[in-house]
Motif scaffolding. Structure first.
Motif, PDB file in Angstrom:
ATOM      1  N   LEU A  24       0.849  -1.194   0.000  1.00 38.85           N
ATOM      2  CA  LEU A  24       0.000   0.000   0.000  1.00 38.85           C
ATOM      3  C   LEU A  24       0.884   1.243   0.000  1.00 38.85           C
ATOM      4  O   LEU A  24       1.755   1.392   0.865  1.00 38.85           O
ATOM      5  N   LEU A  25       0.673   2.111  -0.987  1.00 45.36           N
ATOM      6  CA  LEU A  25       1.506   3.316  -1.121  1.00 45.36           C
ATOM      7  C   LEU A  25       0.812   4.565  -0.603  1.00 45.36           C
ATOM      8  O   LEU A  25       1.463   5.498  -0.140  1.00 45.36           O
ATOM      9  N   GLU A  26      -0.524   4.564  -0.692  1.00 41.76           N
ATOM     10  CA  GLU A  26      -1.245   5.792  -0.350  1.00 41.76           C
ATOM     11  C   GLU A  26      -2.729   5.476  -0.177  1.00 41.76           C
ATOM     12  O   GLU A  26      -3.227   4.507  -0.758  1.00 41.76           O
ATOM     13  N   SER A  50     -13.504  15.545   7.606  1.00 41.18           N
ATOM     14  CA  SER A  50     -12.475  16.100   6.716  1.00 41.18           C
ATOM     15  C   SER A  50     -11.887  15.004   5.824  1.00 41.18           C
ATOM     16  O   SER A  50     -11.984  13.804   6.130  1.00 41.18           O
ATOM     17  N   PHE A  51     -11.245  15.445   4.734  1.00 44.73           N
ATOM     18  CA  PHE A  51     -10.664  14.526   3.750  1.00 44.73           C
ATOM     19  C   PHE A  51      -9.149  14.673   3.775  1.00 44.73           C
ATOM     20  O   PHE A  51      -8.637  15.798   3.727  1.00 44.73           O
ATOM     21  N   VAL A  52      -8.442  13.556   3.894  1.00 45.86           N
ATOM     22  CA  VAL A  52      -6.971  13.630   3.903  1.00 45.86           C
ATOM     23  C   VAL A  52      -6.383  12.558   2.989  1.00 45.86           C
ATOM     24  O   VAL A  52      -7.023  11.540   2.715  1.00 45.86           O
ATOM     25  N   THR A  53      -5.163  12.813   2.552  1.00 49.46           N
ATOM     26  CA  THR A  53      -4.391  11.798   1.840  1.00 49.46           C
ATOM     27  C   THR A  53      -3.265  11.362   2.767  1.00 49.46           C
ATOM     28  O   THR A  53      -2.634  12.203   3.411  1.00 49.46           O
ATOM     29  N   VAL A  54      -3.051  10.055   2.860  1.00 52.49           N
ATOM     30  CA  VAL A  54      -1.988   9.547   3.743  1.00 52.49           C
ATOM     31  C   VAL A  54      -1.006   8.720   2.914  1.00 52.49           C
ATOM     32  O   VAL A  54      -1.407   7.947   2.043  1.00 52.49           O
ATOM     33  N   ASN A  55       0.265   8.944   3.156  1.00 49.36           N
ATOM     34  CA  ASN A  55       1.315   8.170   2.488  1.00 49.36           C
ATOM     35  C   ASN A  55       2.596   8.311   3.308  1.00 49.36           C
ATOM     36  O   ASN A  55       2.550   8.816   4.433  1.00 49.36           O
ATOM     37  N   LYS A  56       3.730   7.931   2.759  1.00 46.45           N
ATOM     38  CA  LYS A  56       4.953   7.922   3.581  1.00 46.45           C
ATOM     39  C   LYS A  56       5.436   9.343   3.927  1.00 46.45           C
ATOM     40  O   LYS A  56       6.265   9.510   4.813  1.00 46.45           O
ATOM     41  N   ASP A  57       4.898  10.348   3.247  1.00 46.44           N
ATOM     42  CA  ASP A  57       5.312  11.731   3.528  1.00 46.44           C
ATOM     43  C   ASP A  57       4.217  12.583   4.180  1.00 46.44           C
ATOM     44  O   ASP A  57       4.518  13.590   4.794  1.00 46.44           O
ATOM     45  N   GLN A  58       2.958  12.202   3.994  1.00 47.40           N
ATOM     46  CA  GLN A  58       1.839  13.018   4.489  1.00 47.40           C
ATOM     47  C   GLN A  58       1.054  12.232   5.523  1.00 47.40           C
ATOM     48  O   GLN A  58       0.692  11.070   5.258  1.00 47.40           O
ATOM     49  N   ASN A  59       0.714  12.851   6.643  1.00 43.09           N
ATOM     50  CA  ASN A  59      -0.082  12.177   7.683  1.00 43.09           C
ATOM     51  C   ASN A  59       0.488  10.789   7.977  1.00 43.09           C
ATOM     52  O   ASN A  59      -0.209   9.772   7.901  1.00 43.09           O
ATOM     53  N   THR A  60       1.753  10.778   8.299  1.00 43.76           N
ATOM     54  CA  THR A  60       2.477   9.504   8.398  1.00 43.76           C
ATOM     55  C   THR A  60       1.986   8.628   9.551  1.00 43.76           C
ATOM     56  O   THR A  60       2.050   7.397   9.459  1.00 43.76           O
TER      57      THR A  60
END
Ligand SMILES: Cc1cc2nc3c(=O)[nH]c(=O)nc-3n(C[C@H](O)[C@H](O)[C@H](O)COP(=O)(O)OP(=O)(O)OC[C@H]3O[C@@H](n4cnc5c(N)ncnc54)[C@H](O)[C@@H]3O)c2cc1C
Length: 464
Positions: free
Chosen positions: A166-168, A177-187
């Protein structure tokens, strides 16, 4: 204390319906009984309202509506969960089955998948590109629940668990609220959703790393149940020393009928279902020790990856009664093997079975704290499933499953893969399953879902 949907003013529900692109389904609607069905026919929950979401905006609106009206909220992806965690009584079900799309990006072999897709739809879309994402072994399982819990299957030894690919993810949180999570954001959230289930929010889309897998060599080899101890002892040494390309889960089972040949029907077996991602020539050499053990049946050959992913779909249609129990195992020592022989010899119904999925190879090379999946040092994710079409046999399959589990549990690693647990196992079992990662998960839960809005799951209680 949550409010029952029945106690809401009709005008409030009507106004909610007007804000959605998807439909709502209420108990008075003609389609209600069909809508409240999930894969496990044993589940008989009666939600107060379904929001059949078709886009992210619908999911945000539904989360806000549920929270503002103090409703119990369940989130349904593929509806496959054994404990029926995609549904709740009296509350709001946020249904994601309208949130489906698969987009393959051939520039980097990544795949973007909707939060409500089923794995068969994903395999269908990726196969023409010669790509596959590691997932489970039945194609009707939801991407959402399987991924958020971990994801064990035919490619685990070669490419790791589904979460390891899983990358994101795009998510709607408890505050809407809506968020994007990945290795750099909202880790912190990205860490938590790789095994922590649906506790942290609703995933509206996943981005996976896919791998070059077109055809595999796969299928079952069977031995009479009396040979269980011998085969399991051999298997333990063999699979844990095999190259990552070879996967094989071991099972005790009855052969229920077609597509297996007549002479096997109704008999009990110890079996291994193989999946190899190398050449036929290499496989023949590799598998020779298994063939030297003279299986009574061996039907292993080359097939498209989606074929092995659908091999057992026909035997396991939706609507059967299911009861599950699970644990992780490091060894398959003599006491364990003796219990498998004992309970494998008294399987109560033709579809009931026990599987031990190998989680060695690539799955074991991810650190124990890198994701919430705490048992990276175990060699097997084991599951016992009592299955039968007839509700009259529900008690019988449940008892066999619990007795089998109780006999094995003292020899287990202590916790279970959360996706193989029922909804009645209690908080201690959830804690045991996340082990050293539980406290970190509970803190992240408190940060993003302080009031435990997303509670219909293997629940992680917020620690404030
Ligand atoms: C026949 C069968 C075979 C299986 N085989 C395997 C296997 O080979 N490997 C394996 O790893 N597992 C396997 N499983 C277990 C499976 O991973 C779990 O049952 C999983 O919960 C199913 O996910 P779902 O989305 O279909 O379920 P649902 O019942 O819809 O949901 C299960 C849980 O996940 C949450 N959820 C689902 N989607 C989302 C989302 N998009 N965002 C947030 N939360 C969400 C729900 O709220 C709920 O708590 C199997 C199950 C069955 C019944």
């Amino acid at each position: 204390m949550k409010i029952s949907v029945n106690n809401l003013d009709a005008s409030i529900i009507e106004e909610f319906a007007l804000q959605l692109r998807g439909d709502i389904v209420r108990p008075s609607d003609a389609g209600y009984n069909e809508t409240r069905k999930v894969y496990n026919g044993m589940i008989d929950k009666r939600p107060g309202l379904f929001a059949m979401c078709v886009d992210v905006a619908d999911v945000m609106t539904s989360v806000n509506f549920g929270r503002e009206n103090n409703l119990l909220i369940a989130v349904r992806g593929g509806g496959h969960n054994g404990g029926g965690l995609g549904l709740c009584n009296d509350g709001l079900v946020i249904d994601l089955s309208g949130l489906k799309f698969v987009r393959v990006d051939t520039s980097n072999n990544t795949v973007r998948v909707g939060g409500g897709n089923l794995w068969g739809e994903v395999d269908h879309a990726t196969h023409p590109f010669g790509l596959a994402i590691p997932a489970g072994i039945i194609s009707t399982t939801g991407v959402g629940g399987l991924t958020l819990g971990g994801g064990v299957g035919h490619l685990s030894r070669k490419y790791g668990l589904t979460i390891d690919n899983l990358l994101e993810a795009d998510m709607v949180l408890a505050d809407g609220s809506f968020v994007t999570v990945n290795k750099d954001q909202n880790t912190d959230l990205f860490w938590a959703i790789r095994g922590g289930g649906g506790n942290f929010g609703i995933v509206t889309s996943f981005k996976f790393q896919a791998h070059k897998v077109k055809n595999v060599i796969g299928g079952p080899t069977l031995w009479p149940i009396e040979q269980t101890e011998k085969i399991m002892a051999w298997y333990h040494k063999f699979i844990n020393n095999a190259p990552d390309e070879l996967n094989g889960f071991i099972a005790t089972m009855i052969i229920p009928g077609p597509p297996f040949p007549d002479f096997l029907h109704g008999n009990q077996y110890c079996g291994i279902v193989w999946c190899y991602t190398g050449s036929q020539e290499d496989f023949n050499k590799l598998i020779k020790p298994a063939m030297d053990l003279e299986p009574v049946f061996a039907h292993v050959g080359e097939m498209p990856y989606p074929a092995i992913q659908t091999l057992f779909d026909g035997l396991m249609p939706s609507g059967l009664q299911w009861y599950w129990r699970a644990d992780f195992f490091k060894e398959l020592g003599p006491e364990i093997r003796a219990q498998h022989l004992k309970f494998g010899s008294k399987i109560p119904t033709p579809l009931s079975q026990m599987h031990l999925y190998p989680i060695s190879g690539a799955a074991s090379r991810v650190g124990k704290e890198e994701t919430p999946w705490a048992y990276r040092d175990a060699n097997y994710a084991g599951v016992i499933v009592g299955v039968d079409p007839d509700p009259k046999n529900a008690d019988k399959i449940t008892k066999w499953c619990k007795d089998y589990w109780e006999a094995l549990h003292p020899y287990s690693a202590g916790g279970a893969y959360s996706n193989f647990m029922m909804d009645d196992e209690g908080q201690d079992r959830v804690k045991a399953s996340y082990k050293h990662n539980y406290a970190r998960l509970a803190k992240i839960k408190a940060k993003y879902d302080t009031n435990n809005l997303f509670s219909i799951n293997q629940n992680i209680k917020p620690i404030k």
